[in-house]
Scaffold this motif. Structure first.
Motif, PDB file in Angstrom:
ATOM      1  N   ARG A  19      37.726  43.544  33.269  1.00  0.00           N
ATOM      2  CA  ARG A  19      39.032  43.707  32.610  1.00  0.00           C
ATOM      3  C   ARG A  19      40.044  44.444  33.488  1.00  0.00           C
ATOM      4  NH1 ARG A  19      35.761  47.582  30.152  1.00  0.00           N
ATOM      5  NH2 ARG A  19      36.635  49.705  30.033  1.00  0.00           N
ATOM      6  N   SER A  20      39.566  45.338  34.351  1.00  0.00           N
ATOM      7  CA  SER A  20      40.506  46.075  35.203  1.00  0.00           C
ATOM      8  C   SER A  20      40.947  45.246  36.411  1.00  0.00           C
ATOM      9  CB  SER A  20      39.892  47.394  35.671  1.00  0.00           C
ATOM     10  OG  SER A  20      38.720  47.181  36.424  1.00  0.00           O
ATOM     11  N   GLU A  21      40.067  44.430  36.961  1.00  0.00           N
ATOM     12  CA  GLU A  21      40.381  43.542  38.083  1.00  0.00           C
ATOM     13  C   GLU A  21      41.195  44.245  39.166  1.00  0.00           C
ATOM     14  OE1 GLU A  21      42.266  40.294  35.870  1.00  0.00           O
ATOM     15  OE2 GLU A  21      40.523  39.080  36.419  1.00  0.00           O
ATOM     16  N   PRO A  22      40.688  45.333  39.731  1.00  0.00           N
ATOM     17  CA  PRO A  22      41.488  46.093  40.700  1.00  0.00           C
ATOM     18  C   PRO A  22      41.760  45.322  41.981  1.00  0.00           C
ATOM     19  CG  PRO A  22      39.211  46.838  40.716  1.00  0.00           C
ATOM     20  CD  PRO A  22      39.337  45.888  39.561  1.00  0.00           C
ATOM     21  N   ASP A  23      42.874  45.647  42.608  1.00  0.00           N
ATOM     22  CA  ASP A  23      43.212  45.071  43.912  1.00  0.00           C
ATOM     23  C   ASP A  23      42.628  45.892  45.056  1.00  0.00           C
ATOM     24  OD1 ASP A  23      44.898  42.967  42.902  1.00  0.00           O
ATOM     25  OD2 ASP A  23      46.385  44.502  42.466  1.00  0.00           O
ATOM     26  N   PHE A  24      42.292  47.160  44.780  1.00  0.00           N
ATOM     27  CA  PHE A  24      41.665  48.016  45.784  1.00  0.00           C
ATOM     28  C   PHE A  24      40.912  49.122  45.065  1.00  0.00           C
ATOM     29  CE2 PHE A  24      45.825  49.857  44.965  1.00  0.00           C
ATOM     30  CZ  PHE A  24      45.608  51.233  44.948  1.00  0.00           C
ATOM     31  N   LEU A  25      40.051  49.799  45.820  1.00  0.00           N
ATOM     32  CA  LEU A  25      39.262  50.899  45.283  1.00  0.00           C
ATOM     33  C   LEU A  25      39.590  52.167  46.051  1.00  0.00           C
ATOM     34  CD1 LEU A  25      36.920  51.917  43.460  1.00  0.00           C
ATOM     35  CD2 LEU A  25      35.347  51.244  45.283  1.00  0.00           C
ATOM     36  N   SER A  26      39.784  53.265  45.321  1.00  0.00           N
ATOM     37  CA  SER A  26      40.000  54.570  45.926  1.00  0.00           C
ATOM     38  C   SER A  26      38.811  55.441  45.531  1.00  0.00           C
ATOM     39  CB  SER A  26      41.316  55.171  45.412  1.00  0.00           C
ATOM     40  OG  SER A  26      41.619  56.374  46.069  1.00  0.00           O
ATOM     41  N   LEU A  50      31.538  41.776  48.002  1.00  0.00           N
ATOM     42  CA  LEU A  50      31.553  40.665  47.051  1.00  0.00           C
ATOM     43  C   LEU A  50      32.948  40.249  46.616  1.00  0.00           C
ATOM     44  CD1 LEU A  50      28.554  41.617  44.708  1.00  0.00           C
ATOM     45  CD2 LEU A  50      28.568  40.090  46.694  1.00  0.00           C
ATOM     46  N   PHE A  51      33.859  41.218  46.556  1.00  0.00           N
ATOM     47  CA  PHE A  51      35.185  40.921  46.022  1.00  0.00           C
ATOM     48  C   PHE A  51      36.299  41.088  47.054  1.00  0.00           C
ATOM     49  CE2 PHE A  51      32.532  42.243  42.431  1.00  0.00           C
ATOM     50  CZ  PHE A  51      32.689  41.156  41.586  1.00  0.00           C
ATOM     51  N   GLY A  52      35.961  41.545  48.238  1.00  0.00           N
ATOM     52  CA  GLY A  52      36.951  41.677  49.302  1.00  0.00           C
ATOM     53  C   GLY A  52      37.941  42.800  49.115  1.00  0.00           C
ATOM     54  N   LEU A  53      37.605  43.785  48.273  1.00  0.00           N
ATOM     55  CA  LEU A  53      38.536  44.877  48.027  1.00  0.00           C
ATOM     56  C   LEU A  53      38.566  45.855  49.194  1.00  0.00           C
ATOM     57  CD1 LEU A  53      38.535  43.824  45.108  1.00  0.00           C
ATOM     58  CD2 LEU A  53      38.423  46.207  44.343  1.00  0.00           C
ATOM     59  N   PRO A  54      39.749  46.225  49.653  1.00  0.00           N
ATOM     60  CA  PRO A  54      39.825  47.329  50.613  1.00  0.00           C
ATOM     61  C   PRO A  54      39.451  48.628  49.919  1.00  0.00           C
ATOM     62  CG  PRO A  54      42.020  46.633  49.969  1.00  0.00           C
ATOM     63  CD  PRO A  54      41.064  45.655  49.350  1.00  0.00           C
ATOM     64  N   VAL A  55      38.763  49.500  50.650  1.00  0.00           N
ATOM     65  CA  VAL A  55      38.309  50.773  50.108  1.00  0.00           C
ATOM     66  C   VAL A  55      39.038  51.897  50.831  1.00  0.00           C
ATOM     67  CG1 VAL A  55      36.336  52.325  49.803  1.00  0.00           C
ATOM     68  CG2 VAL A  55      36.038  49.838  49.521  1.00  0.00           C
TER      69      VAL A  55
END
Length: 258
Positions: A200-207, A224-229
């Motif tokens: 539900r949150s579907e973030p564009d990046f992770l902090s 898996l999702f290609g999120l920049p960290v």
């Protein structure tokens, strides 16, 4: 959306490039100006006054950093304006987000953390979205509250001005047993720890908390999702080394960005 390249281009100064010994206090216009002058991106925190003005301030209460007391969210904008920041060389008051954005004016990227009590109050999200819609600069939003992130995703699907979408990320760490998280329910803690909210949150990046690296959540979000960290808050050489190995970006204080 895919996270833009600028999100990982330059190290991010935590609450601006502040230095209390020089009278440059965190989350102030002086700290923002110092970061912009050094071409660092800027992280800032925002909260809502009682009458729904967005202010740049981290703490729940005014006590630590100003000559006033009490919760910021219980104060009117005028009351917050009257508080003086202790030790600030420029003598300025707590800035509004509108003033903060006007000062930076697109010179460097801004990553804005929306503070939340995880209580379903989305007014801060709406007010920040209104400001983001007219800001002509690189701006990202993030929050520890995955439901606030999900709300922004649902209510403001085209967040940002035309042609300049504003990415939305989740701030997280491995464990929520610290007393500062005592207000969360067991269910909320579990969702944050397991990242079960991602659908539900579907973030564009992770902090992510640098002291919780390595960890499966940032690893799988990236793989898996290609999120920049991005990782916070980098203050030591050891933390910097961990960030270099396990993350794409740092939120730093002191020499961490050098």
């Amino acid at each position: 959306m895919n996270a833009p390249d600028w999100l990982v281009a330059r190290p991010i100064a935590h609450r601006g490039l502040h230095d209390a010994a020089r009278g440059v206090i965190e989350n102030t216009l002086a700290a923002a100006e110092a970061a912009a002058a050094a071409t660092f991106a800027i992280e800032c925190d925002v909260q809502l006054s009682r009458d729904e003005t967005v202010f740049v301030f981290h703490d729940d209460t005014l006590d630590r950093l100003t000559d006033a007391t009490g919760a910021l969210t219980d104060k009117s904008a005028a009351e917050i304006r009257s508080a003086r920041i202790v030790g600030a060389a420029d003598g300025r008051a707590i800035p509004t987000l509108a003033e903060f954005l006007a000062l930076v004016a697109g010179r460097v990227a801004i990553v804005c953390e929306l503070k939340s009590r995880f209580d379903g109050d989305w007014r801060l999200g709406d007010r920040v979205a209104d400001l983001a819609a007219t800001y002509d600069g690189a701006l990202a939003l993030k929050s520890f509250d995955p439901d606030l992130v999900a709300y922004l995703r649902l209510k403001h699907p085209r967040l940002g001005p035309p042609g300049r979408p504003c990415p939305i990320g989740v701030v997280a760490e491995a464990c929520y047993d610290d007393p500062s998280w005592a207000f969360l329910t067991p269910e909320q803690k579990r969702a944050c720890e397991t990242f079960d909210h991602r659908a539900r949150s579907e973030p564009d990046f992770l902090s992510w908390n640098v002291d919780d690296l390595p960890h499966k959540t940032p690893f799988f979000e990236k793989q898996l999702f290609g999120l920049p960290v991005m990782t916070w808050t980098v203050r030591t050489d050891a933390q910097r080394a961990a960030a270099r190995k396990w993350a794409d970006q740092i939120v730093f204080e002191g020499v961490g960005g050098r």
